[in-house]
Design a protein around this motif. Structure first.
Motif, PDB file in Angstrom:
ATOM      1  N   VAL A   1       0.730  -1.182  -0.035  1.00  0.00           N
ATOM      2  CA  VAL A   1      -0.214   0.077  -0.034  1.00  0.00           C
ATOM      3  C   VAL A   1       0.681   1.130  -0.098  1.00  0.00           C
ATOM      4  O   VAL A   1       0.912   2.155  -0.754  1.00  0.00           O
ATOM      5  N   ILE A   2       1.899   1.353   0.862  1.00  0.00           N
ATOM      6  CA  ILE A   2       2.828   2.548   0.853  1.00  0.00           C
ATOM      7  C   ILE A   2       3.551   2.654  -0.563  1.00  0.00           C
ATOM      8  O   ILE A   2       3.670   3.776  -0.784  1.00  0.00           O
ATOM      9  N   ASN A   3       3.988   1.534  -1.010  1.00  0.00           N
ATOM     10  CA  ASN A   3       4.748   1.640  -2.233  1.00  0.00           C
ATOM     11  C   ASN A   3       3.788   2.261  -3.355  1.00  0.00           C
ATOM     12  O   ASN A   3       4.355   3.142  -4.119  1.00  0.00           O
ATOM     13  N   TRP A   4       2.638   1.814  -3.409  1.00  0.00           N
ATOM     14  CA  TRP A   4       1.597   2.572  -4.437  1.00  0.00           C
ATOM     15  C   TRP A   4       1.365   3.797  -3.936  1.00  0.00           C
ATOM     16  O   TRP A   4       1.169   4.724  -5.022  1.00  0.00           O
ATOM     17  N   ILE A   5       1.184   4.240  -2.864  1.00  0.00           N
ATOM     18  CA  ILE A   5       0.950   5.772  -2.520  1.00  0.00           C
ATOM     19  C   ILE A   5       2.105   6.419  -3.005  1.00  0.00           C
ATOM     20  O   ILE A   5       1.978   7.522  -3.531  1.00  0.00           O
ATOM     21  N   VAL A   6       3.246   5.897  -2.686  1.00  0.00           N
ATOM     22  CA  VAL A   6       4.465   6.724  -3.098  1.00  0.00           C
ATOM     23  C   VAL A   6       4.499   6.733  -4.697  1.00  0.00           C
ATOM     24  O   VAL A   6       4.940   7.841  -5.153  1.00  0.00           O
ATOM     25  N   ALA A   7       4.470   5.871  -5.517  1.00  0.00           N
ATOM     26  CA  ALA A   7       4.401   5.778  -6.796  1.00  0.00           C
ATOM     27  C   ALA A   7       3.175   6.623  -7.381  1.00  0.00           C
ATOM     28  O   ALA A   7       3.551   7.651  -8.318  1.00  0.00           O
ATOM     29  N   VAL A   8       2.008   6.872  -6.823  1.00  0.00           N
ATOM     30  CA  VAL A   8       1.071   7.824  -7.112  1.00  0.00           C
ATOM     31  C   VAL A   8       1.357   9.150  -7.033  1.00  0.00           C
ATOM     32  O   VAL A   8       1.376  10.108  -7.640  1.00  0.00           O
ATOM     33  N   ALA A   9       2.178   9.524  -5.912  1.00  0.00           N
ATOM     34  CA  ALA A   9       2.604  10.922  -5.528  1.00  0.00           C
ATOM     35  C   ALA A   9       3.562  11.275  -6.516  1.00  0.00           C
ATOM     36  O   ALA A   9       3.667  12.307  -7.011  1.00  0.00           O
ATOM     37  N   TRP A  10       4.532  10.172  -6.710  1.00  0.00           N
ATOM     38  CA  TRP A  10       5.508  10.529  -7.993  1.00  0.00           C
ATOM     39  C   TRP A  10       4.850  10.833  -8.898  1.00  0.00           C
ATOM     40  O   TRP A  10       5.312  11.860  -9.824  1.00  0.00           O
ATOM     41  N   LEU A  11       3.848  10.227  -9.459  1.00  0.00           N
ATOM     42  CA  LEU A  11       3.114  10.321 -10.672  1.00  0.00           C
ATOM     43  C   LEU A  11       2.645  11.648 -10.805  1.00  0.00           C
ATOM     44  O   LEU A  11       2.695  12.421 -11.747  1.00  0.00           O
ATOM     45  N   TRP A  12       1.771  12.065  -9.706  1.00  0.00           N
ATOM     46  CA  TRP A  12       1.053  13.324  -9.647  1.00  0.00           C
ATOM     47  C   TRP A  12       2.165  14.527  -9.560  1.00  0.00           C
ATOM     48  O   TRP A  12       2.062  15.605 -10.254  1.00  0.00           O
ATOM     49  N   ARG A  13       3.411  14.291  -8.832  1.00  0.00           N
ATOM     50  CA  ARG A  13       3.999  15.466  -8.675  1.00  0.00           C
ATOM     51  C   ARG A  13       5.045  15.706 -10.405  1.00  0.00           C
ATOM     52  O   ARG A  13       5.172  16.985 -10.554  1.00  0.00           O
ATOM     53  N   THR A  14       5.118  14.579 -10.723  1.00  0.00           N
ATOM     54  CA  THR A  14       6.045  14.616 -11.954  1.00  0.00           C
ATOM     55  C   THR A  14       5.056  15.357 -13.207  1.00  0.00           C
ATOM     56  O   THR A  14       5.568  16.102 -13.691  1.00  0.00           O
ATOM     57  N   ALA A  15       3.839  14.728 -13.054  1.00  0.00           N
ATOM     58  CA  ALA A  15       3.019  15.403 -14.129  1.00  0.00           C
ATOM     59  C   ALA A  15       2.631  17.152 -14.082  1.00  0.00           C
ATOM     60  O   ALA A  15       2.721  17.706 -14.911  1.00  0.00           O
ATOM     61  N   GLU A  16       2.560  17.452 -12.717  1.00  0.00           N
ATOM     62  CA  GLU A  16       2.520  18.800 -12.301  1.00  0.00           C
ATOM     63  C   GLU A  16       3.630  19.583 -12.839  1.00  0.00           C
ATOM     64  O   GLU A  16       3.631  20.687 -13.501  1.00  0.00           O
ATOM     65  N   ALA A  17       4.948  18.930 -12.461  1.00  0.00           N
ATOM     66  CA  ALA A  17       6.117  19.408 -12.748  1.00  0.00           C
ATOM     67  C   ALA A  17       6.338  19.748 -14.460  1.00  0.00           C
ATOM     68  O   ALA A  17       6.721  20.952 -14.869  1.00  0.00           O
ATOM     69  N   LEU A  18       6.288  18.524 -15.091  1.00  0.00           N
ATOM     70  CA  LEU A  18       6.370  18.595 -16.511  1.00  0.00           C
ATOM     71  C   LEU A  18       5.294  19.450 -17.163  1.00  0.00           C
ATOM     72  O   LEU A  18       5.635  20.071 -18.312  1.00  0.00           O
ATOM     73  N   ARG A  19       4.206  19.692 -16.651  1.00  0.00           N
ATOM     74  CA  ARG A  19       3.155  20.328 -17.189  1.00  0.00           C
ATOM     75  C   ARG A  19       3.413  21.966 -16.938  1.00  0.00           C
ATOM     76  O   ARG A  19       3.386  22.918 -18.112  1.00  0.00           O
ATOM     77  N   HIS A  20       4.291  22.550 -16.071  1.00  0.00           N
ATOM     78  CA  HIS A  20       4.270  23.757 -15.506  1.00  0.00           C
ATOM     79  C   HIS A  20       5.791  24.198 -15.688  1.00  0.00           C
ATOM     80  O   HIS A  20       5.962  25.575 -15.871  1.00  0.00           O
ATOM     81  N   LEU A  21       6.729  23.518 -15.725  1.00  0.00           N
ATOM     82  CA  LEU A  21       8.312  24.002 -15.964  1.00  0.00           C
ATOM     83  C   LEU A  21       8.466  24.795 -17.060  1.00  0.00           C
ATOM     84  O   LEU A  21       9.265  25.488 -17.141  1.00  0.00           O
ATOM     85  N   PRO A  22       7.927  24.209 -18.233  1.00  0.00           N
ATOM     86  CA  PRO A  22       8.305  25.140 -19.620  1.00  0.00           C
ATOM     87  C   PRO A  22       7.618  26.393 -19.594  1.00  0.00           C
ATOM     88  O   PRO A  22       8.033  27.127 -20.301  1.00  0.00           O
ATOM     89  N   SER A  23       6.884  26.774 -18.469  1.00  0.00           N
ATOM     90  CA  SER A  23       6.469  28.286 -18.365  1.00  0.00           C
ATOM     91  C   SER A  23       7.320  29.210 -17.837  1.00  0.00           C
ATOM     92  O   SER A  23       7.354  30.153 -17.736  1.00  0.00           O
ATOM     93  N   VAL A  24       8.511  28.338 -17.227  1.00  0.00           N
ATOM     94  CA  VAL A  24       9.355  29.386 -16.393  1.00  0.00           C
ATOM     95  C   VAL A  24      10.328  30.054 -17.507  1.00  0.00           C
ATOM     96  O   VAL A  24      10.882  29.322 -18.403  1.00  0.00           O
ATOM     97  N   PRO A  25      10.413  31.200 -17.696  1.00  0.00           N
ATOM     98  CA  PRO A  25      11.287  31.866 -18.802  1.00  0.00           C
ATOM     99  C   PRO A  25      12.530  31.483 -18.923  1.00  0.00           C
ATOM    100  O   PRO A  25      13.059  31.002 -17.785  1.00  0.00           O
TER     101      PRO A  25
END
Length: 397
Positions: A12-36
């Motif tokens: 359960v903990i391993n899947w929680i960590v995996a989903v957290a990495w998925l969420w945070r990575t998706a957020e970062a890859l979506r928004h980092l290109p907006s940094v000048p």
């Protein structure tokens, strides 16, 4: 607790960590290109009339790097600089090198002034004292606080000053390009970049309401004079080990406009030599990040172990756990791949992520143990008592 229950909990903990990495990575890859990215051609044209920029360069025992730093500043184009180089009680040739360069016939519109600090007043760290002293010597509307081992491309400061004038921000941080040599340095720096998505969201820094998203980097803190005075300058950070980070915190919390930008190659720095050099540099900082609090430091180490090491243990805990671990590794690889455009580190270093994470946890614990054993921090040959550092350590969150 039976082995079956332990395995279920681990899964359960391993899947929680995996989903957290998925969420945070998706957020970062979506928004980092907006940094000048100031390296792009659209930021190459300086404004017709540029304000005077004071560049403040504190240095202690930097005889190997200070000449290259000052000459790179003097070669800057498209902007007029008032360079203040501070020799902070150096025991090597740093001060003599500064004086020699300052005495040379002027070959640019810039001025170079040298200040020599012979002794450190009580209640100050050397660097904060040097920067506060220099800031009082200039009336320039813009102040750039940097370090004595940073190299500036000729158009770096013109691009940065033009950008911040047009964006009407009060504080600008430019990510430096780290000059890396050897697999160990690449392994650690790429891991730090990847983990940064958990502690910082650069795309949120310009938003006034995102109070937890702020930044300060010692290599490049460009700030309006009015803003510098409004937050109390470095006089208010006399015993702050993380003076650059705390400076950024105060600017953001003060309601001032803050922004961070990329710019590969605009400024570069050889931050540390080898794995040992990186560990030694961070030994001063890590316990300070947690405000010299033992419980918070240990909790952070435990969190890092769960976030960075537990997923790799999942490869040995059955198919379901292995799937979660594969998902985590894919997210880590995606982040390494994205950051490689700025770091130059090949994405394959993601395979060394758990090794680098172990070194990170070791360094945090080392920082804590060394600081407690010494009863303070030793930096650049000066001892700063822990009781004073704790008393003056303001919040960072």
């Amino acid at each position: 607790m039976t082995l079956a229950l332990l395995h279920t909990a681990f899964l359960v903990i391993n899947w929680i960590v995996a989903v957290a990495w998925l969420w945070r990575t998706a957020e970062a890859l979506r928004h980092l290109p907006s940094v000048p990215d100031l390296g792009q051609s659209r930021y190459a044209q300086p404004l017709p009339a540029m304000p005077l920029l004071a560049v403040i360069v504190p240095a202690r025992n930097e005889e190997r790097a200070i000449e290259a730093t000052l000459r790179s500043l003097l070669a800057s184009q498209g902007v007029t600089l008032d360079i203040l180089a501070i020799d902070d009680r150096s025991t090597d040739a740093t001060g003599a090198i500064m004086d020699r360069i300052a005495a040379e016939p002027a070959s640019s519109p810039h001025t170079l002034r040298v200040l020599h600090v012979e002794s450190l007043p009580d209640g100050w760290l050397g660097k904060t004292h040097a920067m506060a002293l220099a800031a009082r010597q200039t009336t320039a509307p813009w102040l750039l606080f940097t370090d004595g081992d940073v190299l500036f491309r000729r158009d770096a400061l013109a691009r940065a000053l033009s950008f911040v004038e047009q964006s009407r921000d009060d504080h600008l941080v430019l990510f430096p390009t780290l000059l890396l040599r050897g697999a160990g340095e690449r392994m650690l720096i790429s891991m730090f970049q990847t983990l940064s998505i958990w502690s910082s969201r650069p795309w949120r820094i310009p938003h006034p309401r995102a109070k937890r998203d702020f930044i300060g980097i010692g290599a490049f803190n460009l700030v309006r004079r009015e803003t510098y005075k409004a937050v109390g300058g470095f006089e208010g950070l006399r015993m702050e080990v993380l003076e650059d980070v705390r400076f950024g915190y105060l600017i953001k919390r003060g309601g001032h406009r803050q922004r961070v930008v990329f710019g590969p190659g605009l400024i570069s720095i050889r931050w540390a030599e080898g794995v040992r050099g990186i560990v030694d540099n961070l030994t001063k900082n890590f316990f300070a990040i947690f405000r010299f609090n033992i419980a918070k430091t240990l909790a952070a180490c435990a969190g890092l172990a769960v976030l960075c090491l537990l997923p790799f243990a999942g490869f040995f805990a059955g198919r379901a756990a292995a799937f979660a671990s594969v998902l985590t590794l894919l997210m880590v690889f995606r982040l390494y791949r994205w950051f490689s455009r700025y770091s130059g580190v090949a994405p394959r270093y993601a395979l060394l992520f758990p090794v680098a994470a172990c070194l990170l946890i070791f360094t945090i614990l080392r920082s804590t143990v060394v600081t407690l054993a010494r009863g303070g921090v030793v930096w650049r040959g000066t001892f700063y008592p822990l009781r004073e550092l704790r008393k003056r350590a303001g919040p960072l969150w």
